[in-house]
Design a protein around this motif. Structure first.
Motif, mmCIF file in Angstrom:
data_model
loop_
_atom_site.group_PDB
_atom_site.id
_atom_site.type_symbol
_atom_site.label_atom_id
_atom_site.label_comp_id
_atom_site.label_asym_id
_atom_site.label_seq_id
_atom_site.Cartn_x
_atom_site.Cartn_y
_atom_site.Cartn_z
ATOM 1 N N VAL A 35 0.857 -1.193 0.000
ATOM 2 C CA VAL A 35 0.000 0.000 0.000
ATOM 3 C C VAL A 35 0.891 1.241 0.000
ATOM 4 O O VAL A 35 0.693 2.165 -0.807
ATOM 5 C CB VAL A 35 -0.967 -0.003 1.202
ATOM 6 C CG1 VAL A 35 -1.647 1.350 1.353
ATOM 7 C CG2 VAL A 35 -2.004 -1.106 1.045
ATOM 8 N N ASP A 36 1.898 1.263 0.871
ATOM 9 C CA ASP A 36 2.816 2.411 0.934
ATOM 10 C C ASP A 36 3.578 2.585 -0.377
ATOM 11 O O ASP A 36 3.680 3.691 -0.914
ATOM 12 C CB ASP A 36 3.821 2.230 2.074
ATOM 13 C CG ASP A 36 3.173 2.279 3.446
ATOM 14 O OD1 ASP A 36 2.026 2.749 3.560
ATOM 15 O OD2 ASP A 36 3.825 1.826 4.409
ATOM 16 N N LYS A 37 4.098 1.503 -0.894
ATOM 17 C CA LYS A 37 4.882 1.525 -2.135
ATOM 18 C C LYS A 37 4.059 2.077 -3.301
ATOM 19 O O LYS A 37 4.516 2.937 -4.053
ATOM 20 C CB LYS A 37 5.337 0.093 -2.426
ATOM 21 C CG LYS A 37 6.043 -0.145 -3.706
ATOM 22 C CD LYS A 37 6.427 -1.630 -3.756
ATOM 23 C CE LYS A 37 6.992 -2.086 -5.038
ATOM 24 N NZ LYS A 37 7.441 -3.466 -4.995
ATOM 25 N N TYR A 38 2.825 1.601 -3.413
ATOM 26 C CA TYR A 38 2.000 1.999 -4.547
ATOM 27 C C TYR A 38 1.367 3.364 -4.376
ATOM 28 O O TYR A 38 1.015 3.999 -5.365
ATOM 29 C CB TYR A 38 0.959 0.932 -4.850
ATOM 30 C CG TYR A 38 1.582 -0.336 -5.384
ATOM 31 C CD1 TYR A 38 2.693 -0.316 -6.215
ATOM 32 C CD2 TYR A 38 1.060 -1.568 -5.052
ATOM 33 C CE1 TYR A 38 3.259 -1.479 -6.707
ATOM 34 C CE2 TYR A 38 1.618 -2.753 -5.545
ATOM 35 C CZ TYR A 38 2.719 -2.682 -6.372
ATOM 36 O OH TYR A 38 3.271 -3.830 -6.853
ATOM 37 N N GLN A 39 1.226 3.862 -3.145
ATOM 38 C CA GLN A 39 0.759 5.235 -2.963
ATOM 39 C C GLN A 39 1.794 6.186 -3.544
ATOM 40 O O GLN A 39 1.450 7.166 -4.205
ATOM 41 C CB GLN A 39 0.494 5.547 -1.491
ATOM 42 C CG GLN A 39 -0.809 4.964 -0.986
ATOM 43 C CD GLN A 39 -2.007 5.451 -1.776
ATOM 44 O OE1 GLN A 39 -2.429 4.828 -2.745
ATOM 45 N NE2 GLN A 39 -2.543 6.579 -1.376
ATOM 46 N N GLY A 40 3.065 5.894 -3.314
ATOM 47 C CA GLY A 40 4.132 6.705 -3.895
ATOM 48 C C GLY A 40 4.119 6.636 -5.412
ATOM 49 O O GLY A 40 4.301 7.640 -6.098
ATOM 50 N N LEU A 41 3.882 5.458 -5.932
ATOM 51 C CA LEU A 41 3.823 5.268 -7.375
ATOM 52 C C LEU A 41 2.624 6.008 -7.968
ATOM 53 O O LEU A 41 2.719 6.610 -9.032
ATOM 54 C CB LEU A 41 3.750 3.772 -7.693
ATOM 55 C CG LEU A 41 3.809 3.352 -9.146
ATOM 56 C CD1 LEU A 41 5.048 3.901 -9.834
ATOM 57 C CD2 LEU A 41 3.773 1.836 -9.243
ATOM 58 N N ARG A 42 1.511 5.994 -7.265
ATOM 59 C CA ARG A 42 0.297 6.687 -7.726
ATOM 60 C C ARG A 42 0.565 8.179 -7.902
ATOM 61 O O ARG A 42 0.197 8.770 -8.910
ATOM 62 C CB ARG A 42 -0.840 6.471 -6.734
ATOM 63 C CG ARG A 42 -2.109 7.220 -7.073
ATOM 64 C CD ARG A 42 -3.150 7.063 -5.959
ATOM 65 N NE ARG A 42 -4.396 7.615 -6.357
ATOM 66 C CZ ARG A 42 -5.344 6.967 -7.030
ATOM 67 N NH1 ARG A 42 -5.168 5.712 -7.376
ATOM 68 N NH2 ARG A 42 -6.468 7.555 -7.352
ATOM 69 N N THR A 43 1.231 8.765 -6.920
ATOM 70 C CA THR A 43 1.471 10.210 -6.971
ATOM 71 C C THR A 43 2.617 10.580 -7.910
ATOM 72 O O THR A 43 2.722 11.722 -8.322
ATOM 73 C CB THR A 43 1.747 10.783 -5.566
ATOM 74 O OG1 THR A 43 2.883 10.124 -5.008
ATOM 75 C CG2 THR A 43 0.545 10.588 -4.656
ATOM 76 N N SER A 44 3.455 9.619 -8.278
ATOM 77 C CA SER A 44 4.605 9.907 -9.143
ATOM 78 C C SER A 44 4.212 10.176 -10.587
ATOM 79 O O SER A 44 4.962 10.807 -11.319
ATOM 80 C CB SER A 44 5.586 8.728 -9.116
ATOM 81 O OG SER A 44 5.077 7.645 -9.890
ATOM 82 N N GLY A 45 3.078 9.648 -11.007
ATOM 83 C CA GLY A 45 2.672 9.804 -12.402
ATOM 84 C C GLY A 45 3.275 8.769 -13.334
ATOM 85 O O GLY A 45 3.017 8.797 -14.535
ATOM 86 N N GLU A 46 4.070 7.864 -12.799
ATOM 87 C CA GLU A 46 4.721 6.861 -13.633
ATOM 88 C C GLU A 46 3.715 5.835 -14.162
ATOM 89 O O GLU A 46 2.701 5.563 -13.536
ATOM 90 C CB GLU A 46 5.804 6.128 -12.841
ATOM 91 C CG GLU A 46 6.978 7.022 -12.478
ATOM 92 C CD GLU A 46 7.987 6.325 -11.598
ATOM 93 O OE1 GLU A 46 9.150 6.228 -12.018
ATOM 94 O OE2 GLU A 46 7.616 5.885 -10.502
#
Length: 156
Positions: free
Chosen positions: A38-49
């Motif tokens: 969940v933490d890992k993908y929240q960062g990915l969500r906000t990165s725009g990648e």
């Protein structure tokens, strides 16, 4: 002067393309603890990648489907998603299904994925796999991006 302006415009265009087309490739991820993902993908969500699924993404790895916008996920012909119920270690060290965590996990998935899981009996201790044409019917293909990133290790 026109040449310098043209070169500068091309450099700026290419620099902008690199930032907007950053990708993360998932190829051999067997999952782990739900909170970590969940933490890992929240960062990915906000990165725009963009996320390329190009191999196994099992267990908690599949949280990516609910965390990252649908239009930023693509799948290759090698993509293979594995789903099962969440579990904890019991008093004797054996795996015990955790109904609350399983419901939380299930609720994170997009509706089409939940329907696919429900049609196969829901999340149980037995792993079920979404791949091939069934997966490609739910997510856009990413043939060219996967070829371009095939020689790079996963960045996450």
């Amino acid at each position: 002067m026109k040449l310098i302006t043209g070169v500068l415009a091309a450099v700026l265009l290419l620099a902008g393309m690199g930032a907007s087309h950053a990708v993360v490739r998932i190829a051999d991820d067997r999952g782990g603890r739900i909170g970590t993902y969940v933490d890992k993908y929240q960062g990915l969500r906000t990165s725009g990648e963009t996320v390329i699924i190009d191999g196994l993404c099992a267990s908690a790895c599949t949280i990516v489907l609910g965390a990252v916008p649908h239009d930023r996920i693509c799948v290759t012909s090698h993509a293979n998603l594995g789903f099962h119920a969440a579990w904890d270690f019991g008093a004797n060290g054996r795996a015990i299904t955790n109904p609350e965590a399983t419901q939380m996990l299930y609720s994170m998935y997009p509706p089409a994925v939940r329907r696919w899981i429900a049609a196969r009996g829901g999340l149980t201790p037995r792993m079920i796999f979404l791949r091939g044409k069934q997966l490609q019917a739910l997510y856009k293909p990413c043939y060219l991006d996967a070829q371009a990133s095939a020689n790079r290790p996963s960045s996450r």
